[in-house]
Design a protein around this motif. Sequence first.
Motif, mmCIF file in Angstrom:
data_model
loop_
_atom_site.group_PDB
_atom_site.id
_atom_site.type_symbol
_atom_site.label_atom_id
_atom_site.label_comp_id
_atom_site.label_asym_id
_atom_site.label_seq_id
_atom_site.Cartn_x
_atom_site.Cartn_y
_atom_site.Cartn_z
ATOM 1 N N GLU A 1 -72.845 -5.467 -13.677
ATOM 2 C CA GLU A 1 -73.658 -4.264 -13.881
ATOM 3 C C GLU A 1 -72.819 -2.997 -13.981
ATOM 4 O O GLU A 1 -73.250 -1.998 -14.559
ATOM 5 N N ILE A 2 -71.625 -3.002 -13.417
ATOM 6 C CA ILE A 2 -70.747 -1.834 -13.532
ATOM 7 C C ILE A 2 -69.480 -2.193 -14.322
ATOM 8 O O ILE A 2 -68.435 -1.566 -14.161
ATOM 9 N N ASP A 3 -69.606 -3.226 -15.154
ATOM 10 C CA ASP A 3 -68.547 -3.612 -16.089
ATOM 11 C C ASP A 3 -67.252 -4.008 -15.383
ATOM 12 O O ASP A 3 -66.160 -3.640 -15.802
ATOM 13 N N ARG A 4 -67.399 -4.776 -14.313
ATOM 14 C CA ARG A 4 -66.254 -5.391 -13.643
ATOM 15 C C ARG A 4 -66.475 -6.894 -13.733
ATOM 16 O O ARG A 4 -67.347 -7.435 -13.067
ATOM 17 N N ILE A 5 -65.699 -7.542 -14.598
ATOM 18 C CA ILE A 5 -65.995 -8.934 -14.931
ATOM 19 C C ILE A 5 -64.767 -9.825 -14.731
ATOM 20 O O ILE A 5 -63.627 -9.335 -14.643
ATOM 21 N N THR A 6 -65.030 -11.133 -14.688
ATOM 22 C CA THR A 6 -63.974 -12.136 -14.548
ATOM 23 C C THR A 6 -64.013 -13.061 -15.749
ATOM 24 O O THR A 6 -65.023 -13.718 -16.008
ATOM 25 N N VAL A 7 -62.914 -13.109 -16.483
ATOM 26 C CA VAL A 7 -62.807 -13.967 -17.667
ATOM 27 C C VAL A 7 -61.485 -14.718 -17.594
ATOM 28 O O VAL A 7 -60.427 -14.113 -17.418
ATOM 29 N N ASP A 8 -61.556 -16.051 -17.699
ATOM 30 C CA ASP A 8 -60.365 -16.900 -17.605
ATOM 31 C C ASP A 8 -59.581 -16.620 -16.323
ATOM 32 O O ASP A 8 -58.341 -16.594 -16.316
ATOM 33 N N GLY A 9 -60.300 -16.376 -15.244
ATOM 34 C CA GLY A 9 -59.659 -16.140 -13.954
ATOM 35 C C GLY A 9 -59.020 -14.783 -13.807
ATOM 36 O O GLY A 9 -58.339 -14.507 -12.807
ATOM 37 N N THR A 10 -59.245 -13.890 -14.768
ATOM 38 C CA THR A 10 -58.638 -12.560 -14.769
ATOM 39 C C THR A 10 -59.716 -11.493 -14.585
ATOM 40 O O THR A 10 -60.787 -11.584 -15.182
ATOM 41 N N GLN A 11 -59.416 -10.474 -13.780
ATOM 42 C CA GLN A 11 -60.384 -9.419 -13.507
ATOM 43 C C GLN A 11 -60.172 -8.238 -14.457
ATOM 44 O O GLN A 11 -59.039 -7.775 -14.655
ATOM 45 N N TYR A 12 -61.291 -7.765 -15.032
ATOM 46 C CA TYR A 12 -61.271 -6.622 -15.946
ATOM 47 C C TYR A 12 -62.186 -5.527 -15.402
ATOM 48 O O TYR A 12 -63.268 -5.797 -14.881
ATOM 49 N N ILE A 13 -61.742 -4.292 -15.538
ATOM 50 C CA ILE A 13 -62.524 -3.114 -15.150
ATOM 51 C C ILE A 13 -62.794 -2.295 -16.394
ATOM 52 O O ILE A 13 -61.867 -1.753 -17.013
ATOM 53 N N GLN A 14 -64.036 -2.242 -16.813
ATOM 54 C CA GLN A 14 -64.432 -1.481 -18.004
ATOM 55 C C GLN A 14 -63.541 -1.803 -19.199
ATOM 56 O O GLN A 14 -63.043 -0.919 -19.900
#
Length: 422
Positions: free
Chosen positions: A117-130
């Motif tokens: 909901e605040i664009d903090r996601i996990t893709v392929d085990g990696t954390q992304y912020i916005q």
Amino acid sequence: MVKLLVIADDFTGALDTGIQFAKRGIRTQIFTECRPESRKIKKDTEVLVVDTESRPMSPDDAYRVVNETALWAVEMGASLIFKKTDSALRGNIGAELQAVADAQPGHTLYFLPAYPEIDRITVDGTQYIQGRLLQDSVFGNDPFEPTTLSYIPDIIRTQSEIPVICLGGTERAQTGTDWMKGQQIAVCDVATAEDMDRRVEELLGDAGLKLVAGCAALADCLAEKLSFHRTIVKKFRKTDSIYIACGSLNKITEEQVEYAENKGGFVRRHLTMEQKLSPAYYSTSEGKRFLDEICSNLQTEKKMIVDTFDIEEEKEKYLHGHNVAKEDVRRLIACAHGCIVREIIERQMDATVLMTGGDTLMGCMRLIGCTQIEPVCEAGQGVVVSMLEWNGRRQQVISKSGGFGTVDILCKTAQKILKENI
């Protein structure tokens, strides 16, 4: 009976998590005291949140206090233990996840650190912020806890040797097999709220689920899907004024404060080095006059911010000249805010106190000797309204994580809270 035990590493995290259950009418208690014998658990409490205050600890100390709490939860018979982590993966992530896993040998700990909901996601085990790697986000330059890695297994391995695997968004957990029974951490990809829902439903479908970890987004999903007794939801009350104690030094918070001053009509005061780093200041005649001035301005102006942002050169000069250790700065800032807030409470002003950063609210509670707080509701996403009791007085407080929220979040909160907006 306690069904869910939440272990948070700071006070803001404890409130952000606890409120997900309280706002649905689920009886929730939050404790800041780690000793089991000091916790007075009410009979109808189903969610218990313990703030270990372990984020600034050494990895070894953090492991010890979290493991002791998790073992106590197992002995108490809690069916599920939830390790609350920061969505920017600050703190002793590896040590604390290991501590929880060690309390339930043979069970996989499922780690869902995303907050879509605040664009903090996990893709392929990696954390992304916005859309940016965690290490390249604003949290990579955090003044106290800079995050230098983005791949979650690497973050965990800096403090733990526990096996870590990654589960892609469509990859199912192999429940009911030997894979599940080993002691390990499974990092789960989550890029959308729907991903979170699907994964939680899958995990809850397995009767052997004992350990999970993640942030408030996971708590929100669990609160919706777990079976609890639900009662009437409480609401915040409107007050004459709102006082913001800004203890966070995060860039996001600084932008929010500047917006509130320039666009929201807030009166803003900046604490001097002595006011924020000398505990004895508030016992002096000058300090008492300053407290009088703050309370007088709050009564007339209605919206006030007191912040502790630094000019680095001035801070270094003061620390050196007054023999103050750098590692004590956070504690001293929290203490300074606590002295001001205590004065507001003692004068029984009709004011809501909003505090940014877990250290700020915790510093205030330590000053007044309060170890328990009751979450009431949310005044916005991540803006938690609670009630603390002290010496027969009830004070409405709001907490907000320093790195959380839109630029106008302080203004929007004031519009909801102030009586003038009825």
